[in-house]
Write a protein that holds these residues in place. Sequence first.
Motif, PDB file in Angstrom:
ATOM      1  N   GLY A   1      50.331  57.525  54.101  1.00  0.00           N
ATOM      2  CA  GLY A   1      49.581  58.161  55.194  1.00  0.00           C
ATOM      3  C   GLY A   1      49.706  59.682  55.146  1.00  0.00           C
ATOM      4  O   GLY A   1      48.714  60.408  55.341  1.00  0.00           O
ATOM      5  N   GLY A   2      50.927  60.157  54.876  1.00  0.00           N
ATOM      6  CA  GLY A   2      51.146  61.604  54.755  1.00  0.00           C
ATOM      7  C   GLY A   2      50.330  62.195  53.606  1.00  0.00           C
ATOM      8  O   GLY A   2      49.722  63.262  53.739  1.00  0.00           O
ATOM      9  N   LEU A   3      50.301  61.470  52.486  1.00  0.00           N
ATOM     10  CA  LEU A   3      49.562  61.958  51.314  1.00  0.00           C
ATOM     11  C   LEU A   3      48.050  61.969  51.566  1.00  0.00           C
ATOM     12  O   LEU A   3      47.344  62.876  51.112  1.00  0.00           O
ATOM     13  N   VAL A   4      47.562  60.974  52.294  1.00  0.00           N
ATOM     14  CA  VAL A   4      46.127  60.945  52.643  1.00  0.00           C
ATOM     15  C   VAL A   4      45.793  62.142  53.548  1.00  0.00           C
ATOM     16  O   VAL A   4      44.770  62.815  53.364  1.00  0.00           O
ATOM     17  N   ALA A   5      46.673  62.424  54.538  1.00  0.00           N
ATOM     18  CA  ALA A   5      46.444  63.572  55.434  1.00  0.00           C
ATOM     19  C   ALA A   5      46.394  64.871  54.635  1.00  0.00           C
ATOM     20  O   ALA A   5      45.545  65.744  54.867  1.00  0.00           O
ATOM     21  N   LEU A   6      47.310  64.988  53.675  1.00  0.00           N
ATOM     22  CA  LEU A   6      47.342  66.178  52.823  1.00  0.00           C
ATOM     23  C   LEU A   6      46.078  66.260  51.965  1.00  0.00           C
ATOM     24  O   LEU A   6      45.489  67.340  51.791  1.00  0.00           O
TER      25      LEU A   6
ATOM     26  N   MET B   1      51.497  68.537  58.321  1.00  0.00           N
ATOM     27  CA  MET B   1      52.000  67.252  58.850  1.00  0.00           C
ATOM     28  C   MET B   1      52.114  66.212  57.729  1.00  0.00           C
ATOM     29  O   MET B   1      53.118  65.499  57.629  1.00  0.00           O
ATOM     30  N   GLY B   2      51.090  66.142  56.903  1.00  0.00           N
ATOM     31  CA  GLY B   2      51.118  65.189  55.786  1.00  0.00           C
ATOM     32  C   GLY B   2      52.268  65.447  54.840  1.00  0.00           C
ATOM     33  O   GLY B   2      52.987  64.523  54.443  1.00  0.00           O
ATOM     34  N   ALA B   3      52.458  66.726  54.499  1.00  0.00           N
ATOM     35  CA  ALA B   3      53.559  67.090  53.588  1.00  0.00           C
ATOM     36  C   ALA B   3      54.909  66.770  54.222  1.00  0.00           C
ATOM     37  O   ALA B   3      55.813  66.246  53.560  1.00  0.00           O
ATOM     38  N   GLY B   4      55.056  67.068  55.514  1.00  0.00           N
ATOM     39  CA  GLY B   4      56.323  66.804  56.208  1.00  0.00           C
ATOM     40  C   GLY B   4      56.683  65.327  56.194  1.00  0.00           C
ATOM     41  O   GLY B   4      57.834  64.950  55.935  1.00  0.00           O
ATOM     42  N   LEU B   5      55.699  64.456  56.451  1.00  0.00           N
ATOM     43  CA  LEU B   5      55.939  63.005  56.427  1.00  0.00           C
ATOM     44  C   LEU B   5      56.327  62.532  55.026  1.00  0.00           C
ATOM     45  O   LEU B   5      57.336  61.847  54.833  1.00  0.00           O
TER      46      LEU B   5
END
Length: 513
Positions: free
Chosen positions: A344-349, A377-381
């Motif tokens: 999910g984080g990678l998709v956001a990124l 946010m994506g990178a942080g997750l």
Amino acid sequence: MTSTARPEAEPGAGHRASRWLALSVLVLAVLLVAVDATVLGLATPFLSEDLKPSGTQLLWIGDVYSFIIAGLLVSMGSLGDRIGRKKLLLTGAVAFGAVSVLNAYATSPEMMILARALLGVAGATLMPSTLALIRNIFHDPKERSVAVGIWGAAASAGAAVGPVVGGFLLEHFWWGSVFLINLPVMAILVLVGIKLLPESKDPAPGPWDLTSVGLSLVGMVAVVYAVKEAAVHGFRWDTAAAAVLGLGALFWFVRRQLTLPAPLLDMRLFHHRGFSGAVLADLLTILGLSGLVFFLSQFLQLVQDRSPLEAGLIELPAAIGAVGAGLMAGYAARRASVRSTVSGGLVALGLSLAACTLIAADTGVVALGVALFVGGMGAGLAFTVTADVILSSVPKEQAGAASAVSETAYELGAALGIALLGSIVTGIYRDFAAPAGIPGDVSAAAHDSLGGAVESASALPQEQAAALLAAARDAFTDGFQTAAMAGSAVLFATAAAAWFMLRGQKLEDGVEH
């Protein structure tokens, strides 16, 4: 993962307050290394004016720091496991402070390249030591997830705060000031670290194999150099020779680790699917992200005509998103799953980078801020959970080596990202057609880089200068948008790979015994 081995001074971390105070020292070290990696980009125009490096020397000033860090991380992580991680961290901190002075007062391009290389040696001692000490200070997995989240947030915040701090310093002081800010931070780190950090190391480490150290350094530096050179100049015989040398050295390194009774890096770690998946996710995520971030600062300053401080402040939402998501990541991975949180984080990124394909010279601050916040946010997750997976996949006595693999993936991904995505930006940029009547030397300087176009246009009549700058900025924007598209494709592919490789992976819940 449980282990009967205990670090030497582990009881020193017994009180809850002292554990979190010790973490604050480790966060300081990470913050500094991350800031230092980003401030140079802003200082480069000022440094170039003063030291007058050639184009090749300027590339080495920018690259040699990451070359050396990438080449030495595994060796330094293993050294910390052997001599003690606290000892290595504090020694590296003192060296980092001393070499920062050498960077600040460099008087020639050659001296600057040497100073940056030495800073890379010192930086390589800091990063694996911090993550390995977290593994040994926090035994409760839930506490450790929070600690890793804070550690990851500091790294993200440092990368985004760097341009703000650098922009402020460059508007008020000379370029060397961006290196001198390291000194007070390092002084605090050493003085407080001596008191608060517990020592920990592998109780039966075996000798430190210098042949493996040499092979790791030569292999990593040669491979990264070959990729960068091929991206900029095409595949020539010297690039091919460097690639063959690097791959040969790394192959020999791996073979040697499989035969040594006490290897520098235990290759059996990669048999763990979660460990391998987390390392691969780190490498490809940074590859997709770093090339774009590298050119975003140039876009904001040279296309949108903003000051270094303004550019830094616009990039700040990425840090806010990364810090917030990093602190929630452990909780999210336990409530949902590791693979859904990372993917999910990678998709956001990936979506954030896809949004960058729409960025133009007139794009407003709000749109930029939203895209960067989502990406942060994506990178942080993703980064926080993969770091936690890497640490919890190995016994405590191998924490340094495992942390070093994680950091090496990060550095290698950054080098490859800047090289590969950078080559897309540079290739498209250099194809622009200069307006008629522009002198040959001015046109050559403009085609070399956007910075060169801005500088050389100042010598032209106003109408010609405006036409040249418009053509150069349009070409840079086209290159930037294409690189963003390539970066987003890499991240969506990485999200799919992480979904399969992290299947069934869980973060620990109970207290270790």
